[in-house]
Each structure stands twice: as structure tokens, then as C-alpha cells.
Design a protein around this motif. Structure first.
Motif, PDB file in Angstrom:
ATOM      1  N   THR A  95      98.152  14.650  -3.846  1.00  0.00           N
ATOM      2  CA  THR A  95      97.096  15.554  -4.286  1.00  0.00           C
ATOM      3  C   THR A  95      96.030  14.738  -5.012  1.00  0.00           C
ATOM      4  N   ARG A 133      93.407  21.503  -2.479  1.00  0.00           N
ATOM      5  CA  ARG A 133      93.545  22.957  -2.401  1.00  0.00           C
ATOM      6  C   ARG A 133      94.835  23.399  -3.079  1.00  0.00           C
ATOM      7  N   ASP A 134      94.830  24.625  -3.601  1.00  0.00           N
ATOM      8  CA  ASP A 134      96.023  25.167  -4.255  1.00  0.00           C
ATOM      9  C   ASP A 134      97.223  25.140  -3.316  1.00  0.00           C
ATOM     10  N   PHE A 135      96.990  25.500  -2.037  1.00  0.00           N
ATOM     11  CA  PHE A 135      98.076  25.490  -1.052  1.00  0.00           C
ATOM     12  C   PHE A 135      98.735  24.117  -0.996  1.00  0.00           C
ATOM     13  N   CYS A 136      97.921  23.071  -0.956  1.00  0.00           N
ATOM     14  CA  CYS A 136      98.447  21.707  -0.882  1.00  0.00           C
ATOM     15  C   CYS A 136      99.232  21.356  -2.140  1.00  0.00           C
ATOM     16  N   GLU A 190     101.055  34.852   6.432  1.00  0.00           N
ATOM     17  CA  GLU A 190     100.522  35.277   5.144  1.00  0.00           C
ATOM     18  C   GLU A 190      99.082  34.810   4.959  1.00  0.00           C
ATOM     19  N   ILE A 191      98.761  33.635   5.484  1.00  0.00           N
ATOM     20  CA  ILE A 191      97.406  33.088   5.371  1.00  0.00           C
ATOM     21  C   ILE A 191      96.452  33.842   6.284  1.00  0.00           C
ATOM     22  N   MET A 193     104.637  31.539   6.475  1.00  0.00           N
ATOM     23  CA  MET A 193     103.535  31.097   5.627  1.00  0.00           C
ATOM     24  C   MET A 193     102.204  31.248   6.358  1.00  0.00           C
ATOM     25  N   LYS A 194     102.184  30.901   7.629  1.00  0.00           N
ATOM     26  CA  LYS A 194     100.957  31.010   8.418  1.00  0.00           C
ATOM     27  C   LYS A 194     100.531  32.478   8.545  1.00  0.00           C
ATOM     28  N   TYR A 216     106.105  18.779   4.075  1.00  0.00           N
ATOM     29  CA  TYR A 216     104.671  18.812   3.804  1.00  0.00           C
ATOM     30  C   TYR A 216     104.402  17.612   2.915  1.00  0.00           C
ATOM     31  N   ARG A 248     100.813  23.320  -4.148  1.00  0.00           N
ATOM     32  CA  ARG A 248     102.076  24.080  -4.203  1.00  0.00           C
ATOM     33  C   ARG A 248     103.129  23.544  -3.250  1.00  0.00           C
ATOM     34  N   ASN A 249     102.714  22.965  -2.133  1.00  0.00           N
ATOM     35  CA  ASN A 249     103.675  22.649  -1.079  1.00  0.00           C
ATOM     36  C   ASN A 249     103.961  21.169  -0.858  1.00  0.00           C
TER      37      ASN A 249
END
Length: 69
Positions: free
Chosen positions: A40, A45-48, A67-68, A64-65, A36, A50-51
């Protein structure tokens, strides 16, 4: 606000296409782990956040998908 959201939708669409093309090429090469990547910015986004720069297997990405969704 409309311009900001329209720009984000276009960006997301382009990144979706880029991701699908990357997946196609990875399948051709027999790869099954993905990084990934990117940077940033202030409003990432928080997701971005974190990953970014982490490597995941296809199975991890599927989980992960789920969970989203």
C-alpha cells in the motif's frame, strides 16, 4: 490531473491483464485460492488496504465482486 488519471487507467489495465493471466495459469494447475498481494502507498484505495496479503477462495472473490458491482 489528466496525467494522474491516465496513469491510473494504464496501471489498472495492466493489473487486469496480469490477473487474467494468473487465473489462466491457476486453472491449468488446479488452484482455486488466491492471495491479494502487493503493497500500500499513501493514496492506496480502501479496498486495497483492507485486502492486501489476504488469501481468498474463488467463491469469496466472486461474492466480493458482486458487492462492488
Amino acid at each position: 490531473n489528466f496525467r494522474r488519471y491516465a496513469t491510473q487507467i494504464v496501471q489498472d489495465s495492466l493489473m487486469g491483464f496480469d490477473g487474467q493471466f494468473a487465473k489462466y495459469r491457476a486453472d491449468e494447475l488446479g488452484l482455486n485460492h488466491y492471495k491479494y498481494s502487493g503493497t500500500t502507498v499513501r493514496d492506496s484505495r480502501d479496498f486495497c488496504r483492507r485486502n492486501v496479503n489476504k488469501v481468498y477462495s474463488e467463491e469469496e472473490i466472486r461474492r466480493m465482486k458482486e458487492e462492488i458491482d
